[in-house]
Motif scaffolding. Sequence first.
Motif, PDB file in Angstrom:
ATOM      1  N   THR A  74       0.784  -1.158   0.628  1.00 14.08           N
ATOM      2  CA  THR A  74       0.178  -0.111  -0.263  1.00 14.08           C
ATOM      3  C   THR A  74       0.876   1.058  -0.305  1.00 14.08           C
ATOM      4  OG1 THR A  74      -0.229   0.318   2.132  1.00 14.08           O
ATOM      5  CG2 THR A  74      -1.584  -1.319   1.449  1.00 14.08           C
ATOM      6  N   GLU A  75       0.087   2.340  -0.571  1.00 13.76           N
ATOM      7  CA  GLU A  75       1.309   3.788  -0.799  1.00 13.76           C
ATOM      8  C   GLU A  75       0.029   4.726  -0.367  1.00 13.76           C
ATOM      9  OE1 GLU A  75       4.255   4.395  -3.614  1.00 13.76           O
ATOM     10  OE2 GLU A  75       2.312   5.586  -4.099  1.00 13.76           O
ATOM     11  N   GLY A  76      -0.137   5.373   0.506  1.00 13.73           N
ATOM     12  CA  GLY A  76      -0.904   6.403   0.828  1.00 13.73           C
ATOM     13  C   GLY A  76      -2.646   5.704   0.860  1.00 13.73           C
ATOM     14  N   ALA A  77      -3.247   6.274  -0.098  1.00 14.54           N
ATOM     15  CA  ALA A  77      -4.629   5.741  -0.696  1.00 14.54           C
ATOM     16  C   ALA A  77      -4.762   4.422  -1.516  1.00 14.54           C
ATOM     17  CB  ALA A  77      -5.647   6.949  -0.254  1.00 14.54           C
ATOM     18  N   ARG A  78      -4.000   3.896  -1.334  1.00 10.74           N
ATOM     19  CA  ARG A  78      -3.680   3.202  -2.738  1.00 10.74           C
ATOM     20  C   ARG A  78      -3.273   1.972  -2.193  1.00 10.74           C
ATOM     21  NH1 ARG A  78      -1.324   7.730  -6.431  1.00 10.74           N
ATOM     22  NH2 ARG A  78       0.350   6.982  -4.868  1.00 10.74           N
ATOM     23  N   ALA A  79      -3.848   0.508  -3.052  1.00 11.89           N
ATOM     24  CA  ALA A  79      -2.877  -1.112  -3.215  1.00 11.89           C
ATOM     25  C   ALA A  79      -2.275  -0.837  -4.258  1.00 11.89           C
ATOM     26  CB  ALA A  79      -3.608  -1.504  -2.589  1.00 11.89           C
ATOM     27  N   LEU A  80      -1.076  -1.125  -4.059  1.00  6.02           N
ATOM     28  CA  LEU A  80      -0.150  -1.410  -5.744  1.00  6.02           C
ATOM     29  C   LEU A  80       0.111  -3.104  -6.027  1.00  6.02           C
ATOM     30  CD1 LEU A  80       1.274   1.011  -4.186  1.00  6.02           C
ATOM     31  CD2 LEU A  80       0.579   1.739  -6.220  1.00  6.02           C
ATOM     32  N   ILE A  81       0.102  -3.205  -7.111  1.00  5.00           N
ATOM     33  CA  ILE A  81       0.513  -4.690  -7.315  1.00  5.00           C
ATOM     34  C   ILE A  81       1.068  -4.497  -8.521  1.00  5.00           C
ATOM     35  CG2 ILE A  81      -0.966  -7.100  -8.082  1.00  5.00           C
ATOM     36  CD1 ILE A  81      -3.289  -6.570  -6.904  1.00  5.00           C
ATOM     37  N   GLY A  82       2.144  -5.065  -8.607  1.00  3.92           N
ATOM     38  CA  GLY A  82       3.318  -5.099  -9.381  1.00  3.92           C
ATOM     39  C   GLY A  82       4.179  -4.299  -8.961  1.00  3.92           C
ATOM     40  N   PRO A  83       5.406  -4.310 -10.503  1.00  4.30           N
ATOM     41  CA  PRO A  83       5.000  -5.060 -11.675  1.00  4.30           C
ATOM     42  C   PRO A  83       5.115  -6.602 -11.232  1.00  4.30           C
ATOM     43  CG  PRO A  83       7.250  -3.912 -11.608  1.00  4.30           C
ATOM     44  CD  PRO A  83       6.105  -3.079 -10.442  1.00  4.30           C
ATOM     45  N   LEU A  84       5.124  -7.104 -12.147  1.00  3.55           N
ATOM     46  CA  LEU A  84       5.466  -8.537 -12.223  1.00  3.55           C
ATOM     47  C   LEU A  84       6.807  -8.501 -12.658  1.00  3.55           C
ATOM     48  CD1 LEU A  84       5.077 -11.817 -11.191  1.00  3.55           C
ATOM     49  CD2 LEU A  84       4.578 -11.737 -13.884  1.00  3.55           C
ATOM     50  N   VAL A  85       8.353  -8.978 -12.054  1.00  3.90           N
ATOM     51  CA  VAL A  85       8.913  -9.106 -12.787  1.00  3.90           C
ATOM     52  C   VAL A  85       9.657 -10.685 -12.562  1.00  3.90           C
ATOM     53  CG1 VAL A  85      12.059  -8.484 -12.310  1.00  3.90           C
ATOM     54  CG2 VAL A  85      10.004  -7.115 -11.255  1.00  3.90           C
ATOM     55  N   ARG A  86       9.884 -10.102 -14.356  1.00  7.72           N
ATOM     56  CA  ARG A  86      10.246 -11.855 -14.874  1.00  7.72           C
ATOM     57  C   ARG A  86      11.800 -12.210 -14.602  1.00  7.72           C
ATOM     58  NH1 ARG A  86       5.848 -14.538 -16.085  1.00  7.72           N
ATOM     59  NH2 ARG A  86       4.267 -12.742 -17.102  1.00  7.72           N
ATOM     60  N   PRO A  87      12.700 -12.963 -14.881  1.00  9.64           N
ATOM     61  CA  PRO A  87      14.075 -13.463 -14.903  1.00  9.64           C
ATOM     62  C   PRO A  87      14.634 -13.568 -16.367  1.00  9.64           C
ATOM     63  CG  PRO A  87      13.231 -15.300 -13.924  1.00  9.64           C
ATOM     64  CD  PRO A  87      12.195 -14.099 -14.320  1.00  9.64           C
ATOM     65  N   ASP A  88      13.326 -12.840 -17.153  1.00  9.83           N
ATOM     66  CA  ASP A  88      14.050 -12.663 -18.614  1.00  9.83           C
ATOM     67  C   ASP A  88      13.760 -11.882 -19.795  1.00  9.83           C
ATOM     68  OD1 ASP A  88      10.667 -13.813 -18.526  1.00  9.83           O
ATOM     69  OD2 ASP A  88      11.306 -14.912 -20.062  1.00  9.83           O
ATOM     70  N   SER A 152       3.984  -8.213 -17.938  1.00 14.96           N
ATOM     71  CA  SER A 152       5.761  -7.637 -17.390  1.00 14.96           C
ATOM     72  C   SER A 152       5.844  -6.321 -16.395  1.00 14.96           C
ATOM     73  CB  SER A 152       6.679  -7.669 -17.631  1.00 14.96           C
ATOM     74  OG  SER A 152       6.874  -9.293 -18.066  1.00 14.96           O
ATOM     75  N   ARG A 153       5.487  -5.779 -17.359  1.00 18.07           N
ATOM     76  CA  ARG A 153       5.264  -4.203 -17.084  1.00 18.07           C
ATOM     77  C   ARG A 153       4.441  -3.272 -16.596  1.00 18.07           C
ATOM     78  NH1 ARG A 153       8.668  -5.500 -21.231  1.00 18.07           N
ATOM     79  NH2 ARG A 153       7.548  -4.738 -22.703  1.00 18.07           N
ATOM     80  N   GLU A 154       3.229  -3.471 -15.604  1.00 21.08           N
ATOM     81  CA  GLU A 154       2.060  -3.116 -15.820  1.00 21.08           C
ATOM     82  C   GLU A 154       1.669  -3.170 -13.569  1.00 21.08           C
ATOM     83  OE1 GLU A 154      -1.408  -4.745 -17.364  1.00 21.08           O
ATOM     84  OE2 GLU A 154      -2.049  -5.234 -14.846  1.00 21.08           O
ATOM     85  N   LEU A 155       1.026  -1.886 -13.611  1.00 19.15           N
ATOM     86  CA  LEU A 155       1.128  -1.919 -12.291  1.00 19.15           C
ATOM     87  C   LEU A 155      -0.931  -1.426 -12.072  1.00 19.15           C
ATOM     88  CD1 LEU A 155       1.777  -0.143  -9.420  1.00 19.15           C
ATOM     89  CD2 LEU A 155       1.867   1.525  -9.992  1.00 19.15           C
TER      90      LEU A 155
END
Length: 199
Positions: A74-88, A152-155
């Motif tokens: 969480t960050e202030g008034a938001r919950a955040l998911i991501g980014p999904l970091v892949r090895p490749d 991969s590159r999404e919040l």
Amino acid sequence: MRPTELRAAVVGDGGLLNQAIAERLTSERLASGRDLRTHAVLLTVSDGWESDAAHDRHRRRALASGVPWLPVWTEGARALIGPLVRPDAPGCHRCLRMRRAHAREDWPVVRAVRERYATEPEPERSPLLTTVAAEITAHLVAARLMAAAIPSRELTVIGLRTLDVSSHTFLPDPCCPECGGLPDDSPQAAPRTLRPRPK
């Protein structure tokens, strides 16, 4: 509710988000030093904000085992998911932070304060995080992991006041120390081949 059958390693702070995600996923609380290779993903879950140093530690651990890493916080008034970091794939939490920081209108002021005081803010649980918001966040995490639908590159951002959900994509930052990879600039690296281009 029956947990989703996805073997996830969870490193969390034991807060509301951690509990809700553990109920949704077939997860295992991970002891330090345990091997991650038998897991589909490493989730790091916090009811507060995590520093770059903590995120770097989790990322290195996951990538050393060849496992994707997904932070949830969480960050202030938001919950955040991501980014999904892949090895490749390039695009990590540092790229995201750099992109978000430079998009702020007040970035020069924020940077000046950080440079002057050289401190990171203390992790703090958002007072707006409720059980319902934690369950919605956990549902989104489980549904997207099971559908392999987290790019991969999404919040993903969940507003804790209104529970609205939005997704934001970003490009890897070429200046990122983790995955930027800009080659050194030199005359040899810039060949110029001139050819006629008649119209």
